[in-house]
Enzyme design. Sequence first.
Site, PDB file in Angstrom:
ATOM      1  N   ARG A  79     -25.064   4.823  18.499  1.00  0.00           N
ATOM      2  CA  ARG A  79     -23.619   5.075  18.073  1.00  0.00           C
ATOM      3  C   ARG A  79     -22.666   5.692  18.349  1.00  0.00           C
ATOM      4  NH1 ARG A  79     -22.781  10.588  14.728  1.00  0.00           N
ATOM      5  NH2 ARG A  79     -20.954  10.023  13.628  1.00  0.00           N
ATOM      6  N   HIS A 122     -13.255  10.478  16.027  1.00  0.00           N
ATOM      7  CA  HIS A 122     -14.414  11.520  16.348  1.00  0.00           C
ATOM      8  C   HIS A 122     -13.987  12.356  17.152  1.00  0.00           C
ATOM      9  CE1 HIS A 122     -19.044  12.918  17.567  1.00  0.00           C
ATOM     10  NE2 HIS A 122     -18.609  13.938  17.311  1.00  0.00           N
ATOM     11  N   GLU A 167     -17.858  14.422  10.822  1.00  0.00           N
ATOM     12  CA  GLU A 167     -17.789  15.781  10.406  1.00  0.00           C
ATOM     13  C   GLU A 167     -16.652  16.464  10.118  1.00  0.00           C
ATOM     14  OE1 GLU A 167     -21.577  17.250  13.548  1.00  0.00           O
ATOM     15  OE2 GLU A 167     -19.506  17.782  14.063  1.00  0.00           O
ATOM     16  N   ASN A 296     -25.435  14.724  10.022  1.00  0.00           N
ATOM     17  CA  ASN A 296     -25.482  15.542  11.016  1.00  0.00           C
ATOM     18  C   ASN A 296     -26.425  16.678  10.433  1.00  0.00           C
ATOM     19  OD1 ASN A 296     -24.545  13.386  11.430  1.00  0.00           O
ATOM     20  ND2 ASN A 296     -22.776  14.378  12.892  1.00  0.00           N
ATOM     21  N   GLU A 378     -26.954  12.000  13.785  1.00  0.00           N
ATOM     22  CA  GLU A 378     -27.210  13.514  15.183  1.00  0.00           C
ATOM     23  C   GLU A 378     -27.866  14.184  14.543  1.00  0.00           C
ATOM     24  OE1 GLU A 378     -23.510  15.497  16.033  1.00  0.00           O
ATOM     25  OE2 GLU A 378     -22.306  13.711  15.706  1.00  0.00           O
TER      26      GLU A 378
END
Length: 490
Positions: A79, A122, A167, A296, A378
């Site tokens: 990933r 990200h 996130e 995550n 994660e």
Amino acid sequence: MSTTPLSFPDHFVWGAATAAYQIEGAAQEGGRQDSIWDVFARVPGAVADAHNGDVACDHYHRSAEDVGLMQELNLQAYRFSTSWARCVPDGVTPNPEGIAFYSRLVDQLLAAGIQPWLTLYHWDLPQALEDRGGWTNRETAHRFAEYAAVMHEALGDRVRIWTTLNEPWCSAFLGYAAGVHAPGRQEPRAALAAAHHLLLGHGLAVQELRRRDPEATLGITLNLTVPDPLDPASAADRDAARRIDGQFNRIFLDPLFRGEYPADVLEDVHHLGLADHVQEGDLTAIAAPLDVLGINYYHGEAVTTAAPDAPSAPEGHAPLSRPVSSPYVAADRVQSVPRGLPVTGMGWEVQPEGLRRLLNRVQEEYTGPAGIPVFITENGAAYDDAPDASGFVDDQDRLHFFDAHLRAVKDAIDDGVDVRGYLAWSLMDNFEWAWGYHQRFGLVRVDYGTQRRTPKASARWYASVAAANALPASPSQEPGPLEGAASPGR
């Protein structure tokens, strides 16, 4: 005591994860322009010791070597994130040279028998878009969908798994409310606008990718927590836990899976105008059906309401002189309280049982009714690694962290949770945001002076687990040699 290994389901996916700004370097090469993290890293006091990602792990020039490492670790999936600032630097115009880097990486992965798992965002928003308001500007959501289309046009023939956002809680609330992450703003209203526009961008990108490729696997990755009231008998502590759950977990889960914001969250943040940003059709777009949810998980927390003169700072934030604020825009007096659990180098509590509880909850309330699986995208820990003379790190703390959390995942699977894979964070040591290079999460040690890669003890252990698709019967067993790998150090 049983001597039978703990086997995972057939076709369980073992992998590792990274992020573009944290590993690539080559900040001014190949047509790449500044992201918000490039600019934020130049702000005095924003990043420990003024570290930045200009070179990082030099993955841009060493991707072939790094894919070789993945093979040694028996990884089935990798990933990675594509840098928006490299691929569409001004937020509008595609950069063929930047996109070509990821095309080469995808080809290297496929040649090695490793599935590419692409994350579109990200945290590296092009600074050109931040200059126009960033995620507080609704236009950015539409630019994100266009960026998704650009990347699919280039890579969609070979990449089958797409994650839109990583996130979004961090992007919105650490970036726009706490000021801990780029762009470093401390504006509660802006954070809520950003949260909604991030979700809208996700939904628009899913629609665009689905239109282009109905067979692609599409998802989003959320960092989720398990907030427990410090004193379950205290109404104030129960309310603190409710607020954190609302502003960390449900503010994203409910729109994605139920097409609505939670009523209590809307009430909590009413004075900050979240509802003002929601236009007709937004929630329908946000709730576009997904194929997978990435989770995550690093730790949970016990929460209580602080005294009026003691505002909470973000837990585990880097010790910097630059002032920061609470990321909890309607719970700024809530504090996390240590419970005497072991902690990582970041000061985060090690709480594997929280992962089992979280997975069961998500299955019951969200992914189960939606009929989609979960991947751990994660999970990992930073520790104060001490290399020996050869550069090898005998990181037993990290090894046992992975072992304990994988046992929690196996328990959740046995409970009936549909978990399909586990991607360790991180493949290698890297730039750890506001901590700079002071925290190391990697399975592989990186000597930043020489860029020498050295698999740690945890890497050897993880490779053996991935090869066997099973955990050792006893968590106390030590890892064996890394089968088929080079000796420590590369």
